[in-house]
Structure formats: C-alpha cells, structure tokens
Design a protein around this motif. Structure first.
Motif, PDB file in Angstrom:
ATOM      1  N   LEU A  43       0.836  -1.204   0.000  1.00 22.72           N
ATOM      2  CA  LEU A  43       0.000   0.000   0.000  1.00 22.72           C
ATOM      3  C   LEU A  43       0.870   1.253   0.000  1.00 22.72           C
ATOM      4  O   LEU A  43       1.756   1.408   0.837  1.00 22.72           O
ATOM      5  N   VAL A  44       0.596   2.146  -0.949  1.00 29.88           N
ATOM      6  CA  VAL A  44       1.339   3.402  -1.047  1.00 29.88           C
ATOM      7  C   VAL A  44       0.367   4.550  -1.294  1.00 29.88           C
ATOM      8  O   VAL A  44      -0.769   4.343  -1.721  1.00 29.88           O
ATOM      9  N   CYS A  45       0.847   5.755  -1.033  1.00 28.05           N
ATOM     10  CA  CYS A  45       0.077   6.956  -1.393  1.00 28.05           C
ATOM     11  C   CYS A  45       0.024   7.048  -2.912  1.00 28.05           C
ATOM     12  O   CYS A  45       1.061   7.005  -3.581  1.00 28.05           O
ATOM     13  N   ASP A  46      -1.159   7.191  -3.461  1.00 24.40           N
ATOM     14  CA  ASP A  46      -1.304   7.225  -4.914  1.00 24.40           C
ATOM     15  C   ASP A  46      -0.773   8.521  -5.510  1.00 24.40           C
ATOM     16  O   ASP A  46      -0.511   8.589  -6.712  1.00 24.40           O
ATOM     17  N   GLY A  49       3.621   8.222  -3.652  1.00 22.41           N
ATOM     18  CA  GLY A  49       4.297   6.935  -3.625  1.00 22.41           C
ATOM     19  C   GLY A  49       4.890   6.524  -2.305  1.00 22.41           C
ATOM     20  O   GLY A  49       5.509   5.462  -2.197  1.00 22.41           O
ATOM     21  N   VAL A  50       4.722   7.315  -1.263  1.00 20.47           N
ATOM     22  CA  VAL A  50       5.277   6.950   0.037  1.00 20.47           C
ATOM     23  C   VAL A  50       4.522   5.737   0.590  1.00 20.47           C
ATOM     24  O   VAL A  50       3.306   5.602   0.385  1.00 20.47           O
ATOM     25  N   PRO A  51       5.220   4.786   1.239  1.00 24.84           N
ATOM     26  CA  PRO A  51       4.521   3.612   1.776  1.00 24.84           C
ATOM     27  C   PRO A  51       3.565   3.980   2.900  1.00 24.84           C
ATOM     28  O   PRO A  51       3.834   4.874   3.696  1.00 24.84           O
ATOM     29  N   ARG A  77       4.767   7.623  -7.947  1.00 28.32           N
ATOM     30  CA  ARG A  77       5.334   6.418  -7.365  1.00 28.32           C
ATOM     31  C   ARG A  77       6.827   6.611  -7.128  1.00 28.32           C
ATOM     32  O   ARG A  77       7.472   7.484  -7.704  1.00 28.32           O
ATOM     33  N   SER A  78       7.375   5.761  -6.274  1.00 25.55           N
ATOM     34  CA  SER A  78       8.813   5.748  -6.010  1.00 25.55           C
ATOM     35  C   SER A  78       9.247   4.312  -5.787  1.00 25.55           C
ATOM     36  O   SER A  78       8.451   3.483  -5.323  1.00 25.55           O
ATOM     37  N   ALA A  79      10.495   4.018  -6.104  1.00 25.57           N
ATOM     38  CA  ALA A  79      10.981   2.647  -5.992  1.00 25.57           C
ATOM     39  C   ALA A  79      11.509   2.317  -4.606  1.00 25.57           C
ATOM     40  O   ALA A  79      11.370   1.186  -4.134  1.00 25.57           O
ATOM     41  N   LEU A  80      12.122   3.300  -3.942  1.00 29.97           N
ATOM     42  CA  LEU A  80      12.800   3.062  -2.665  1.00 29.97           C
ATOM     43  C   LEU A  80      12.446   4.131  -1.642  1.00 29.97           C
ATOM     44  O   LEU A  80      12.080   5.245  -2.000  1.00 29.97           O
ATOM     45  N   VAL A  81      12.587   3.775  -0.376  1.00 34.32           N
ATOM     46  CA  VAL A  81      12.567   4.778   0.687  1.00 34.32           C
ATOM     47  C   VAL A  81      13.972   5.373   0.783  1.00 34.32           C
ATOM     48  O   VAL A  81      14.973   4.636   0.719  1.00 34.32           O
ATOM     49  N   ILE A 231       4.392  11.597 -11.599  1.00 33.22           N
ATOM     50  CA  ILE A 231       5.790  11.675 -11.173  1.00 33.22           C
ATOM     51  C   ILE A 231       6.318  10.309 -10.776  1.00 33.22           C
ATOM     52  O   ILE A 231       5.579   9.440 -10.302  1.00 33.22           O
ATOM     53  N   LEU A 232       7.627  10.143 -10.965  1.00 34.60           N
ATOM     54  CA  LEU A 232       8.309   8.909 -10.579  1.00 34.60           C
ATOM     55  C   LEU A 232       9.695   9.265 -10.078  1.00 34.60           C
ATOM     56  O   LEU A 232      10.433   9.990 -10.751  1.00 34.60           O
TER      57      LEU A 232
END
Length: 241
Positions: A43-46, A49-51, A77-81, A231-232
């Motif tokens: 689950l992430v912020c749409d 992208g933060v978890p 979205r984002s791939a990593l914290v 954004i990504l």
C-alpha cells in the motif's frame, strides 16, 4: 555464453552495486544488500508513492501530507525509501559518479511505475541549471529517465524542461522555502513544446523530499499544454524512516 563473455567474467567478475561483493550477474545486488534495501511495495500513497500502513485493497489511498498539500500532478510512485541503502544508492549516483546504479534503478522504477503508464506517456527528467550541470557534469535525473524509457519502451524527451533560474541548494530548507525558491525556476523548452501538447508526462527525478522541484516542473508542463502529469522518483523520503 561466448568464450569472450566467459573470459570477461573471469577478468571482471560481476559485483554487487552496493557492497562490491561477487554476484551472479552485473548490475544487481547481493542477497544481504537486497534484503536491507528499503524497496517500496504494498500500500502506497497514490499521489507521492510513500509507503502506507495496511494492505493494498485496490483503492487509491493518500498520505496525510498529500491530503493537506495541493499537488499539481495527479499520481506518483517511487521505488525506494530514501533511507540507509536507498540513500546510499541515490548519493552514489548523484555525488559519486556511480553511473552503474542507473541500470538496476531503471528496472526498479519501471516496476513501481506500472500503474502510471499509458500509451500516451512521454518521459521527461527534472532539469538542472547549466551552472550546476557544469559542476556535476551530468544530470542524474536525465540518466534515470533515459534508462527508464528503454526499460518501458516509452518515448523520452531529455530537454523538455529547462531550469533558467540558478537557485541555492534546497538542502535544509523547509517546504515553504523550497517552493518559494523554485518559483519561476523551471519552464518548457519552446523547441519541444509540441511534443507534450495533449500528452501524459511522466516526470522523473532521483529523490522526492517536499515535492517542490516536481511541483515547479509539473506546473510548467500543464502551462505548456500537457494533458496530465505524473511523477516517478528513485527514492522518496518518509518521516518514519
């Protein structure tokens, strides 16, 4: 595998992108580094992208920050914290000239970006001012955008956006000061404007903190005729990280 490739692997064995230990294939992470890298999943912020806590039920959810701050883009979205190994990877690329980070990062980012992509998507990096480009010699966001485009088979416009205002570093500034510093700093390259009219633009950056830079870039895209902006980023800061 050819004899030449085998010889190359003997002379230059594949190494973990983070710790440098031997791995089976190039541009990857060893088991321990993979385990300790904060990939964003579930689950992430749409919007950013933060978890988020909880399980993904299929509905769009939003973090408290995105509920209270008006974002000019629609989804993200984002791939990593941006923490521990996530931070190490970003800094290795940004300040360590570690261009080998780009290839695996593009794979991770492409995976995270799947909900955002359409056939009408144009990939574009957040720009650097030319003075900063002279100092750094490359735009890490452009490297990521180009690699992402190859990974997803989407068109990319590396110079869609220009940064005409040489701003101070945003490090240490609060959200309001970041947004004020970037006011009017980013605009569309007039030679490329026709490429974005009516298109969905996917803005690519290395890390999102307050979102000020991405906001300035998104506003520039909408002002020039983009249909939608998403954004990504490779990494996203998180308050509980």
């Amino acid at each position: 595998m050819t004899a030449f490739q085998t010889a190359l692997q003997v002379i230059y064995p594949a190494r973990c992108t983070l710790c440098g230990c031997h791995v089976e294939s190039d541009f990857g992470l060893c088991g321990p580094c993979w385990r300790d890298t904060p990939f964003i999943a579930g689950l992430v912020c749409d919007t950013c992208g933060v978890p988020l806590p909880g399980e993904d039920g299929g509905d769009a959810e939003h973090c408290d920050e995105c509920r209270s701050v008006a974002r000019p883009w629609s989804r993200g979205r984002s791939a990593l914290v941006y923490h521990e190994n996530g931070r190490k990877l970003v800094l290795a690329l940004k300040h360590g000239d570690r261009h080998d980070v780009v290839r695996p990062a593009a794979v991770w980012m492409a995976r995270a970006a799947q909900p955002l992509l359409t056939r009408n998507t144009l990939v574009a990096p957040v720009p650097l001012h030319w003075l900063r480009m002279l100092k750094r010699r490359f735009n890490q966001s452009a490297l990521l955008a180009q690699a992402l485009a190859r990974e997803t088979a989407l068109p990319v416009c590396p110079d869609l956006l220009l940064r005409s205002k040489h701003t101070r570093s945003l490090k240490g500034l609060g959200a309001d000061a970041r947004h004020a510093t970037l006011d009017g700093a980013i605009h569309i390259n007039q030679r490329r404007q026709t490429e974005l009219i009516g298109r969905n633009v996917l803005l690519v950056d290395d890390v999102m903190t307050s979102g000020a830079t991405l906001s300035a870039a998104a506003q520039a895209c909408f002002s020039a005729g983009a249909q939608d902006v998403r954004i990504l980023t490779l990494a996203r800061t998180a308050k509980d990280a």
